[in-house]
Design a protein around this motif. Structure first.
Motif, PDB file in Angstrom:
ATOM      1  N   SER A 114       1.010  -1.354   0.075  1.00 17.05           N
ATOM      2  CA  SER A 114      -0.162   0.028  -0.006  1.00 17.05           C
ATOM      3  C   SER A 114       0.777   1.208  -0.152  1.00 17.05           C
ATOM      4  N   LYS A 115       1.932   1.049   0.166  1.00 13.27           N
ATOM      5  CA  LYS A 115       3.058   2.224   0.275  1.00 13.27           C
ATOM      6  C   LYS A 115       3.499   2.812  -0.901  1.00 13.27           C
ATOM      7  N   CYS A 116       4.085   1.635  -1.693  1.00 14.67           N
ATOM      8  CA  CYS A 116       4.587   2.140  -3.021  1.00 14.67           C
ATOM      9  C   CYS A 116       3.864   1.514  -4.283  1.00 14.67           C
TER      10      CYS A 116
ATOM     11  N   ARG B 142      14.014   2.552  -3.247  1.00 13.52           N
ATOM     12  CA  ARG B 142      13.762   1.570  -2.303  1.00 13.52           C
ATOM     13  C   ARG B 142      12.651   1.799  -1.638  1.00 13.52           C
ATOM     14  N   CYS B 143      11.420   0.978  -1.560  1.00 11.74           N
ATOM     15  CA  CYS B 143      10.346   1.082  -0.790  1.00 11.74           C
ATOM     16  C   CYS B 143      10.837   0.814   0.515  1.00 11.74           C
ATOM     17  N   GLY B 144      10.394   1.590   1.764  1.00 14.11           N
ATOM     18  CA  GLY B 144      10.898   1.273   3.192  1.00 14.11           C
ATOM     19  C   GLY B 144       9.899   0.345   3.736  1.00 14.11           C
ATOM     20  N   ARG B 145       8.615   0.028   3.131  1.00 13.38           N
ATOM     21  CA  ARG B 145       7.879  -0.978   3.760  1.00 13.38           C
ATOM     22  C   ARG B 145       8.241  -2.168   3.170  1.00 13.38           C
ATOM     23  N   CYS B 146       8.320  -2.684   1.735  1.00 11.65           N
ATOM     24  CA  CYS B 146       8.310  -3.945   1.021  1.00 11.65           C
ATOM     25  C   CYS B 146       9.799  -4.163   0.534  1.00 11.65           C
ATOM     26  N   GLY B 147      10.364  -3.002   0.247  1.00  3.98           N
ATOM     27  CA  GLY B 147      11.777  -3.323  -0.068  1.00  3.98           C
ATOM     28  C   GLY B 147      11.896  -3.395  -1.630  1.00  3.98           C
ATOM     29  N   ARG B 148      10.856  -3.170  -2.360  1.00  9.46           N
ATOM     30  CA  ARG B 148      10.845  -3.193  -3.794  1.00  9.46           C
ATOM     31  C   ARG B 148      11.399  -1.987  -4.421  1.00  9.46           C
ATOM     32  N   VAL B 149      11.636  -1.739  -5.694  1.00  4.77           N
ATOM     33  CA  VAL B 149      12.300  -0.569  -6.096  1.00  4.77           C
ATOM     34  C   VAL B 149      11.197  -0.112  -7.128  1.00  4.77           C
ATOM     35  N   ARG B 150      11.207   1.250  -7.057  1.00  6.02           N
ATOM     36  CA  ARG B 150      10.140   2.234  -8.358  1.00  6.02           C
ATOM     37  C   ARG B 150      11.361   2.869  -8.761  1.00  6.02           C
ATOM     38  N   TYR B 151      10.845   3.516 -10.068  1.00  3.01           N
ATOM     39  CA  TYR B 151      11.595   4.573 -10.501  1.00  3.01           C
ATOM     40  C   TYR B 151      11.066   6.018 -10.828  1.00  3.01           C
ATOM     41  N   PRO B 152      11.607   6.965 -10.854  1.00  3.20           N
ATOM     42  CA  PRO B 152      10.978   8.264 -11.249  1.00  3.20           C
ATOM     43  C   PRO B 152      10.509   8.150 -12.567  1.00  3.20           C
ATOM     44  N   TRP B 153       9.176   8.645 -13.006  1.00  4.31           N
ATOM     45  CA  TRP B 153       8.821   8.887 -14.111  1.00  4.31           C
ATOM     46  C   TRP B 153       9.856   9.271 -15.104  1.00  4.31           C
TER      47      TRP B 153
END
Length: 216
Positions: free
Chosen positions: A50-52, A137-148
């Motif tokens: 729900s965070k990222c 890196r998401c502080g909750r699940c640890g997965r990575v997202r990228y800036p658009w």
């Protein structure tokens, strides 16, 4: 606020094996919209953060109101749902079906399948050439997202897929609003540009010749 972007020449479009398809025309909300309850209806949320926003998997058709505003556009996205691309059924049948792009059904708010609009099947999830350190890196699940992506060629797929449309394994955007990128083949991009289909922008991926020149 100043936004810096890139304009591409016809030659740069012609030299790209793939293009990101960024739907820019938005109208309406997924149903039911109260308390974002469309999520539980349309997605498997067992692996969702729900965070990222990572981890939701679509398992049911989107429901929409019949009052969507298309104007002169044939592509459309819903507010809150960046990664789903909707198109008028007649346009899909005339310009995209023959290229191998599949469709998913779309329902009205009562669950009846609509005959005038479809969702483009997002195809397989394939990785783009991005380094993890470029992401957040998401502080909750640890997965990575990228800036658009806002400047230069869009990242190219790691391997050249023989499919007309796929979505990126990586997600782009900000917290709670990240989305997988939609990527189409050069053939599909040429068909969209040639027919003047409105409502989406094409962003060429790094050409294969440039990747080879970089030694990747």
């Amino acid at each position: 606020m100043t936004t810096v972007t890139t304009e591409f020449t016809p030659a740069e479009f012609a030299g790209a094996d793939h293009c990101a398809l960024h739907v820019v025309h938005a109208s309406g909300y997924p149903q039911p919209e109260q308390d974002f309850s469309f999520r539980e209806r349309a997605y498997d949320l067992s692996n969702w953060c729900s965070k990222c926003g990572e981890g939701a998997v679509q398992v049911a058709p989107f429901r929409i109101k019949r009052s969507l505003k298309w104007g002169r556009n044939v592509f459309l996205k819903l507010h809150w749902v960046e990664e789903a691309c909707f198109v008028q059924t007649s346009v899909w049948a005339e310009h995209l079906a023959s290229l191998g792009i599949a469709r998913l059904p779309v329902e009205d708010s009562r669950g009846e399948v609509l005959d005038d609009v479809v969702q483009l099947d997002p195809g397989p999830a394939l990785p783009l050439s991005l380094e993890e350190e470029e992401g957040i890196r998401c502080g909750r699940c640890g997965r990575v997202r990228y800036p658009w992506h806002e400047r230069g060629f869009f990242p190219a797929p790691v391997l050249s897929p023989e499919v007309p449309l796929f979505h990126s394994a990586q997600r782009f955007g900000v917290e709670h609003q990240s989305a997988n990128a939609i990527v189409v083949s050069a053939t599909v991009a040429a068909a969209i540009k040639g027919a003047g289909l409105r409502g989406a922008e094409l962003w060429p991926c790094v050409p294969s010749t440039q990747i080879a020149g970089d030694g990747r």
